[in-house]
Design a protein around this motif. Structure first.
Motif, PDB file in Angstrom:
ATOM      1  N   LEU A  49       0.952  -1.323   0.272  1.00 64.01           N
ATOM      2  CA  LEU A  49      -0.023   0.315  -0.260  1.00 64.01           C
ATOM      3  C   LEU A  49       0.596   0.832  -0.326  1.00 64.01           C
ATOM      4  N   ILE A  50       0.642   2.207  -0.531  1.00 63.11           N
ATOM      5  CA  ILE A  50       0.688   3.228  -0.650  1.00 63.11           C
ATOM      6  C   ILE A  50       0.099   4.692  -0.268  1.00 63.11           C
ATOM      7  N   ILE A  51       0.638   5.136   0.869  1.00 64.23           N
ATOM      8  CA  ILE A  51      -0.506   6.635   1.682  1.00 64.23           C
ATOM      9  C   ILE A  51       0.153   8.005   0.411  1.00 64.23           C
ATOM     10  N   THR A  52      -0.272   8.209  -0.007  1.00 65.39           N
ATOM     11  CA  THR A  52       0.432   9.867  -0.616  1.00 65.39           C
ATOM     12  C   THR A  52      -0.440  11.051  -1.212  1.00 65.39           C
ATOM     13  N   ASP A  53       0.174  12.197  -0.289  1.00 66.51           N
ATOM     14  CA  ASP A  53      -0.648  13.128  -0.817  1.00 66.51           C
ATOM     15  C   ASP A  53      -0.433  13.644  -2.237  1.00 66.51           C
ATOM     16  N   ILE A  54      -1.020  14.680  -2.679  1.00 60.78           N
ATOM     17  CA  ILE A  54      -1.734  14.612  -3.896  1.00 60.78           C
ATOM     18  C   ILE A  54      -0.393  16.237  -4.271  1.00 60.78           C
ATOM     19  N   ARG A  55      -0.438  16.945  -3.573  1.00 60.01           N
ATOM     20  CA  ARG A  55       0.633  18.538  -4.022  1.00 60.01           C
ATOM     21  C   ARG A  55       1.926  18.364  -3.109  1.00 60.01           C
ATOM     22  N   MET A  56       2.321  18.023  -4.116  1.00 60.00           N
ATOM     23  CA  MET A  56       4.007  18.171  -3.306  1.00 60.00           C
ATOM     24  C   MET A  56       5.103  18.692  -4.353  1.00 60.00           C
ATOM     25  N   PRO A  57       6.446  19.242  -4.047  1.00 57.19           N
ATOM     26  CA  PRO A  57       7.003  19.040  -5.228  1.00 57.19           C
ATOM     27  C   PRO A  57       7.652  18.163  -5.973  1.00 57.19           C
ATOM     28  N   LEU A 116      -6.521  -3.674   2.547  1.00 61.02           N
ATOM     29  CA  LEU A 116      -6.000  -4.837   2.716  1.00 61.02           C
ATOM     30  C   LEU A 116      -6.277  -6.516   2.257  1.00 61.02           C
ATOM     31  N   LYS A 117      -7.403  -5.950   2.865  1.00 62.16           N
ATOM     32  CA  LYS A 117      -8.127  -7.234   3.275  1.00 62.16           C
ATOM     33  C   LYS A 117      -9.048  -7.072   1.822  1.00 62.16           C
TER      34      LYS A 117
END
Length: 118
Positions: A49-57, A116-117
């Motif tokens: 799993l990846i949890i990521t912010d959308i707005r990043m430099p 994840l399930k």
């Protein structure tokens, strides 16, 4: 199952990483999205799993997920943003959930467990 968290806000990254680690998740935090992408390229099946912010430099979370999906389409994704996101931007992405900041930790844990399930 390893979870990658990517956010350019160091305080948010630490808060999420610490909390999810205490909840028993194996978390690897990344402050810089390009370093996270390099890690995925080096280890395409390490993360569930990846949890990521959308707005990043450097590279947006949207571009990052497009690249990740081409490397390993099986990695699950949670997008998070403090801003309104145009639905068209997300239509072509392979992701499971979009959470609006501020994110309640219990909601995040519940969402992670459901994804994840599946």
């Amino acid at each position: 199952m390893k979870i990658m968290i990517i956010d350019d806000d160091e305080d948010i990254l630490k808060l999420f990483s610490d909390f999810l680690s205490k909840e028993g998740f194996d978390v690897v935090p990344f402050l810089e999205p390009l370093k996270a992408l390099k890690e995925i390229k080096s280890n395409p099946s390490r993360y569930s799993l990846i949890i990521t912010d959308i707005r990043m430099p450097g590279i947006s979370g949207i571009e990052l997920i497009k690249k990740v999906s081409s490397i390993n389409p099986d990695i699950k994704v949670i997008l998070m943003s403090a801003f309104e996101i145009n639905g068209d931007e997300l239509n072509e992405l392979n992701y499971q959930e979009h959470l609006q900041k501020p994110i309640h930790m219990r909601e995040l844990v519940s969402t992670i467990n459901e994804i994840l399930k599946s």
